[in-house]
Design an enzyme around this catalytic site. Structure first.
Site, PDB file in Angstrom:
ATOM      1  N   LYS A  13       1.210  -0.645   0.024  1.00 50.04           N
ATOM      2  CA  LYS A  13      -0.151  -0.117   0.126  1.00 50.04           C
ATOM      3  C   LYS A  13       1.229   1.612  -0.333  1.00 50.04           C
ATOM      4  O   LYS A  13       0.380   2.101  -1.078  1.00 50.04           O
ATOM      5  CB  LYS A  13      -1.076   0.110   1.045  1.00 50.04           C
ATOM      6  CG  LYS A  13      -1.603  -0.710   1.443  1.00 50.04           C
ATOM      7  CD  LYS A  13      -3.396  -0.673   2.699  1.00 50.04           C
ATOM      8  CE  LYS A  13      -2.029  -0.732   3.936  1.00 50.04           C
ATOM      9  NZ  LYS A  13      -2.097  -1.900   4.318  1.00 50.04           N
ATOM     10  N   ARG A  88      -9.695   1.859   8.748  1.00 50.48           N
ATOM     11  CA  ARG A  88      -9.632   0.006   8.871  1.00 50.48           C
ATOM     12  C   ARG A  88     -10.742  -0.175   9.771  1.00 50.48           C
ATOM     13  O   ARG A  88     -10.436  -1.028   9.735  1.00 50.48           O
ATOM     14  CB  ARG A  88      -8.319   0.602   9.996  1.00 50.48           C
ATOM     15  CG  ARG A  88      -6.830   0.308   9.306  1.00 50.48           C
ATOM     16  CD  ARG A  88      -6.181   0.359  10.602  1.00 50.48           C
ATOM     17  NE  ARG A  88      -4.742  -0.611  10.181  1.00 50.48           N
ATOM     18  CZ  ARG A  88      -3.863   0.314   9.970  1.00 50.48           C
ATOM     19  NH1 ARG A  88      -3.793   1.305   9.209  1.00 50.48           N
ATOM     20  NH2 ARG A  88      -2.387  -0.717  10.652  1.00 50.48           N
ATOM     21  N   ARG A 127      10.848  -6.631   5.312  1.00 48.72           N
ATOM     22  CA  ARG A 127      10.506  -5.030   5.006  1.00 48.72           C
ATOM     23  C   ARG A 127      11.262  -4.597   5.708  1.00 48.72           C
ATOM     24  O   ARG A 127      12.444  -4.749   6.601  1.00 48.72           O
ATOM     25  CB  ARG A 127       9.406  -4.869   5.345  1.00 48.72           C
ATOM     26  CG  ARG A 127       8.923  -4.088   5.212  1.00 48.72           C
ATOM     27  CD  ARG A 127       7.615  -3.161   5.460  1.00 48.72           C
ATOM     28  NE  ARG A 127       6.897  -3.559   6.288  1.00 48.72           N
ATOM     29  CZ  ARG A 127       5.162  -2.901   6.323  1.00 48.72           C
ATOM     30  NH1 ARG A 127       4.956  -2.856   5.452  1.00 48.72           N
ATOM     31  NH2 ARG A 127       5.072  -2.917   7.088  1.00 48.72           N
ATOM     32  N   ARG A 162      10.641  -1.927  11.268  1.00 47.98           N
ATOM     33  CA  ARG A 162       9.848  -1.265  12.233  1.00 47.98           C
ATOM     34  C   ARG A 162      10.161  -2.607  13.489  1.00 47.98           C
ATOM     35  O   ARG A 162      10.046  -3.128  13.241  1.00 47.98           O
ATOM     36  CB  ARG A 162       8.520  -1.556  11.161  1.00 47.98           C
ATOM     37  CG  ARG A 162       8.615   0.058  10.848  1.00 47.98           C
ATOM     38  CD  ARG A 162       7.139  -0.153  10.126  1.00 47.98           C
ATOM     39  NE  ARG A 162       5.333  -0.419  10.480  1.00 47.98           N
ATOM     40  CZ  ARG A 162       4.476  -0.917   9.714  1.00 47.98           C
ATOM     41  NH1 ARG A 162       4.784  -0.342   9.000  1.00 47.98           N
ATOM     42  NH2 ARG A 162       3.619  -1.365  10.793  1.00 47.98           N
ATOM     43  N   ARG A 174      -1.847  -8.684  13.150  1.00 48.70           N
ATOM     44  CA  ARG A 174      -2.383  -7.496  13.341  1.00 48.70           C
ATOM     45  C   ARG A 174      -3.105  -7.874  11.575  1.00 48.70           C
ATOM     46  O   ARG A 174      -3.813  -7.278  11.556  1.00 48.70           O
ATOM     47  CB  ARG A 174      -1.016  -6.183  12.738  1.00 48.70           C
ATOM     48  CG  ARG A 174      -0.852  -5.408  13.404  1.00 48.70           C
ATOM     49  CD  ARG A 174       0.798  -5.042  13.353  1.00 48.70           C
ATOM     50  NE  ARG A 174       1.432  -4.884  12.101  1.00 48.70           N
ATOM     51  CZ  ARG A 174       2.566  -5.233  11.184  1.00 48.70           C
ATOM     52  NH1 ARG A 174       3.594  -5.912  11.979  1.00 48.70           N
ATOM     53  NH2 ARG A 174       3.209  -4.104  10.321  1.00 48.70           N
TER      54      ARG A 174
HETATM   55  P1  ADP Z   1       0.803  -1.915   9.669  1.00 45.11           P
HETATM   56  O1  ADP Z   1      -0.969  -2.169   7.799  1.00 45.11           O
HETATM   57  O2  ADP Z   1       1.660  -2.473   8.719  1.00 45.11           O
HETATM   58  O3  ADP Z   1      -0.083  -2.219  11.049  1.00 45.11           O
HETATM   59  P2  ADP Z   1       0.760   1.435   9.847  1.00 45.11           P
HETATM   60  O4  ADP Z   1       1.853   1.656   9.414  1.00 45.11           O
HETATM   61  O5  ADP Z   1      -0.829   1.300   9.166  1.00 45.11           O
HETATM   62  O6  ADP Z   1       0.884  -0.442   9.362  1.00 45.11           O
HETATM   63  O7  ADP Z   1       0.505   1.318  11.152  1.00 45.11           O
HETATM   64  C1  ADP Z   1       0.581   1.140  12.131  1.00 45.11           C
HETATM   65  C2  ADP Z   1      -0.421   1.038  13.446  1.00 45.11           C
HETATM   66  O8  ADP Z   1      -0.557   2.386  12.814  1.00 45.11           O
HETATM   67  C3  ADP Z   1      -1.325   0.084  13.671  1.00 45.11           C
HETATM   68  O9  ADP Z   1      -0.638  -1.711  13.704  1.00 45.11           O
HETATM   69  C4  ADP Z   1      -2.902   0.603  14.721  1.00 45.11           C
HETATM   70  O10 ADP Z   1      -1.774   0.640  15.740  1.00 45.11           O
HETATM   71  C5  ADP Z   1      -1.824   2.116  14.653  1.00 45.11           C
HETATM   72  N1  ADP Z   1      -2.750   2.551  12.590  1.00 45.11           N
HETATM   73  C6  ADP Z   1      -2.593   3.243  12.033  1.00 45.11           C
HETATM   74  N2  ADP Z   1      -3.569   3.408  11.842  1.00 45.11           N
HETATM   75  C7  ADP Z   1      -4.456   3.278  12.008  1.00 45.11           C
HETATM   76  C8  ADP Z   1      -5.640   3.907  11.607  1.00 45.11           C
HETATM   77  N3  ADP Z   1      -6.723   3.834  11.415  1.00 45.11           N
HETATM   78  N4  ADP Z   1      -6.848   3.185  13.551  1.00 45.11           N
HETATM   79  C9  ADP Z   1      -6.468   3.249  14.450  1.00 45.11           C
HETATM   80  N5  ADP Z   1      -5.182   2.129  14.054  1.00 45.11           N
HETATM   81  C10 ADP Z   1      -4.200   2.523  12.986  1.00 45.11           C
END
Ligand code: ADP
Ligand code: ZN
Length: 222
Positions: A13, A88, A127, A162, A174
């Site tokens: 993404k 999400r 990654r 990360r 996740r």
């Molecule tokens: P990934 O998709 O690999 O989990 P992201 O970088 O998108 O990683 O997000 C990292 C963390 O940030 C998520 O695991 C979540 O805890 C939080 N997060 C990100 N976007 C949202 C969202 N839209 N709503 C709630 N929590 C979020």
């Protein structure tokens, strides 16, 4: 033009969003990146969000939704944005519709990326991301390694893994949240006729860069 990037973790993404952002001249808004920046800078928002992120949980809407709303109201997003990591949940999608409607906007396109699950886990474990906040380019040690080990091709900064990418258990957690809470969005946007699904897989040699090109062509045709 407002675009949402949908798809499980590790489907690419961020990579696709970055290319679309560059080509379309609208910002990429990644909630995960905004949270990580705040955590690094030890802001109040960062401290609160970190409690959830370290547990592999979603950050509550009371924190996330106003943050996105504020970001979307900034000047560079007046012609739209590429949303990466938001919404999400169905609740977040409904909130987003409301936020956009206030300024007479709507979601124009949802790019849904799919990748076989076993490949996803492999991709996340290998990654690496650029530690420079202004760059954040993502690499993959197998599919898309940097020219010089541990160093970003674009800006020369150090590449890091990360925290939440380090254990397979955390990754599975996740993905479980994705299946349960985020995947219903596929149907939500499909019903609206704005969904475009693309498989990303190194097995078929169809990668994020190919998808980005196809999406750009698709937008131009429309
Ligand atoms: P990934 O998709 O690999 O989990 P992201 O970088 O998108 O990683 O997000 C990292 C963390 O940030 C998520 O695991 C979540 O805890 C939080 N997060 C990100 N976007 C949202 C969202 N839209 N709503 C709630 N929590 C979020
Ligand atoms: Zn870099």
């Amino acid at each position: 033009m407002n675009i949402i990037m949908l798809g499980a973790q590790g489907t690419g993404k961020g990579t696709v969003a970055g290319i679309l952002s560059e080509q379309l001249g609208i910002p990429q808004i990644s909630t995960g990146d905004i949270f990580r920046k705040n955590i690094k800078e030890e802001t109040e928002l960062g401290k609160k969000a970190n409690e959830y992120i370290t547990k592999g949980q979603l950050v509550p809407d009371e924190i996330t939704v106003p943050m996105v709303s504020k970001r979307l109201s900034e000047d560079d997003a007046k012609n739209g944005a590429i949303l990466d990591g938001f919404p999400r949940t169905i609740a977040q999608a409904e909130k987003l519709d409301e936020i956009l409607a206030e300024s007479g906007n709507k979601i124009d396109l949802v790019v849904n990326l799919t990748t076989p699950r076993d490949e996803i886990i492999e991709r996340i474990l290998t990654r690496r991301v650029c530690s420079n906040q202004a760059c954040k380019t993502t690499y993959n040690l197998i599919m898309n390694p940097p020219k010089k080990e541990g160093i970003c091709d674009k800006c020369g900064s150090e590449l890091v893994q990360r925290e939440d990418d380090k254990s397979e258990e955390a990754i599975r957690q996740r993905l479980a949240i994705y299946d349960e809470q985020t995947s219903p969005l596929v149907e939500y946007y499909e019903k609206r006729g704005v969904l475009k699904t693309e498989e990303v897989s190194s097995r078929t040699n169809h990668l994020g860069t190919d998808v980005a090109k196809e999406v750009i062509d698709y937008i131009k045709e429309k």
